[in-house]
Design a protein around this motif. Structure first.
Motif, short mmCIF file in Angstrom:
data_model
loop_
_atom_site.label_atom_id
_atom_site.label_comp_id
_atom_site.label_asym_id
_atom_site.label_seq_id
_atom_site.Cartn_x
_atom_site.Cartn_y
_atom_site.Cartn_z
N GLY A 113 4.33 10.46 -1.60
CA GLY A 113 3.06 11.13 -1.87
C GLY A 113 2.70 12.12 -0.77
O GLY A 113 2.23 13.23 -1.06
N TYR A 114 2.95 11.74 0.47
CA TYR A 114 2.71 12.68 1.58
C TYR A 114 3.64 13.88 1.49
O TYR A 114 3.25 15.02 1.77
N TYR A 115 4.88 13.63 1.10
CA TYR A 115 5.83 14.74 0.94
C TYR A 115 5.32 15.71 -0.13
O TYR A 115 5.30 16.93 0.08
N SER A 167 -5.69 17.35 -7.77
CA SER A 167 -6.10 17.81 -6.45
C SER A 167 -6.92 16.74 -5.74
O SER A 167 -6.72 16.47 -4.55
N ARG A 168 -7.84 16.11 -6.48
CA ARG A 168 -8.64 15.03 -5.89
C ARG A 168 -7.75 13.86 -5.48
O ARG A 168 -7.94 13.25 -4.43
N HIS A 169 -6.79 13.54 -6.33
CA HIS A 169 -5.85 12.45 -6.03
C HIS A 169 -5.10 12.73 -4.73
O HIS A 169 -4.91 11.83 -3.90
N VAL A 182 -5.87 10.57 2.79
CA VAL A 182 -6.72 9.80 3.71
C VAL A 182 -6.43 8.31 3.61
O VAL A 182 -6.22 7.62 4.61
N VAL A 183 -6.38 7.80 2.37
CA VAL A 183 -6.18 6.37 2.14
C VAL A 183 -4.76 5.94 2.50
O VAL A 183 -4.53 4.80 2.90
N GLY A 184 -3.81 6.84 2.35
CA GLY A 184 -2.39 6.50 2.56
C GLY A 184 -2.10 5.90 3.92
O GLY A 184 -1.28 4.98 4.04
N LEU A 241 -0.49 2.21 4.39
CA LEU A 241 0.79 1.98 5.08
C LEU A 241 0.63 0.93 6.18
O LEU A 241 1.46 0.04 6.32
N ILE A 242 -0.44 1.04 6.96
CA ILE A 242 -0.68 0.06 8.03
C ILE A 242 -0.86 -1.33 7.44
O ILE A 242 -0.30 -2.32 7.94
N LEU A 243 -1.64 -1.41 6.36
CA LEU A 243 -1.90 -2.69 5.71
C LEU A 243 -0.61 -3.32 5.18
O LEU A 243 -0.36 -4.52 5.38
#
Length: 203
Positions: free
Chosen positions: A147-149, A173-175, A181-183, A187-189
């Motif tokens: 998703g970041y890519y 775009s909203r997604h 931000v949430v990603g 990932l940490i969780l």
């Protein structure tokens, strides 16, 4: 679509059961007030000695082995004795610290937080559930990274579609913005939880 269809329910189960377990000290006394909550007698300042409370539990459950004790978290809370039963099961016995009376017991596996822990671990499906939960969590990591890519590489394409008024462009775009931000938190969780899984944790 198919990845999200599989991963999203698993993440929902993990998030919900994790939240329940996090709030267990607030939720359980509300649900089991008859054994977890007590009323401090007027003028009382001294609690019954723990040894006397232990003896009361031993008398009420003569075949059980007392494994541990948790002190009351307040003047309105009972003392919790964790018991190992002869059949291998466990019980939590509760004692009124002001009177020494055994108020009753609960099977920790059948309480809300106990069931949440079992669902959180393997969805109550044993090894198969453990594998399913781990695969879902691992694939969520893949989805977050890819998703970041797509967020970085697809900025121009998203903008063109949004300007052109293409169907679903605004939602996509909203997604992308919310996911960016949430990603990080996701990932940490996930990475911090995977050490308790079967394969990842073992290695």
């Amino acid at each position: 679509f198919y990845a999200a269809f599989i991963v999203a329910p698993i993440l929902l189960v993990l998030a919900t059961t994790g939240l329940i377990y996090l709030l267990r000290f607030q939720l359980e006394p509300l649900m089991h007030a008859e054994v977890m909550k007590v009323e401090q007698p007027a003028g009382a300042t001294q609690r019954v000695p723990y040894e006397d409370q232990r003896q009361a539990v031993a008398k009420a459950f003569p075949k059980a082995t007392i494994a541990s004790m948790t002190e009351p978290k307040g003047n309105d809370r009972s003392t919790d004795f964790y018991l190992s039963m002869p059949d291998g099961s466990s019980r939590d016995a509760y004692v009124n610290p002001w009177t020494g009376e055994v108020l009753g017991s609960l099977n920790p596996d059948t309480t809300l937080s106990g069931m949440a822990v079992r669902l959180h671990a393997n969805m109550m499906l044993g090894t198969k559930g453990d594998v399913l939960m781990e695969l879902g969590a691992c694939w969520a990591i893949v989805m977050a990274l890819t998703g970041y890519y797509l967020f970085i590489r697809g900025r121009a394409a998203r903008l063109r579609r949004k300007v052109a008024g293409a169907a679903g462009a605004a939602m996509r775009s909203r997604h992308a913005v919310i996911g960016s931000v949430v990603g990080v938190s996701l990932l940490i969780l996930l990475v911090s939880g995977l050490p308790w899984t079967a394969f990842w944790g073992k290695h």
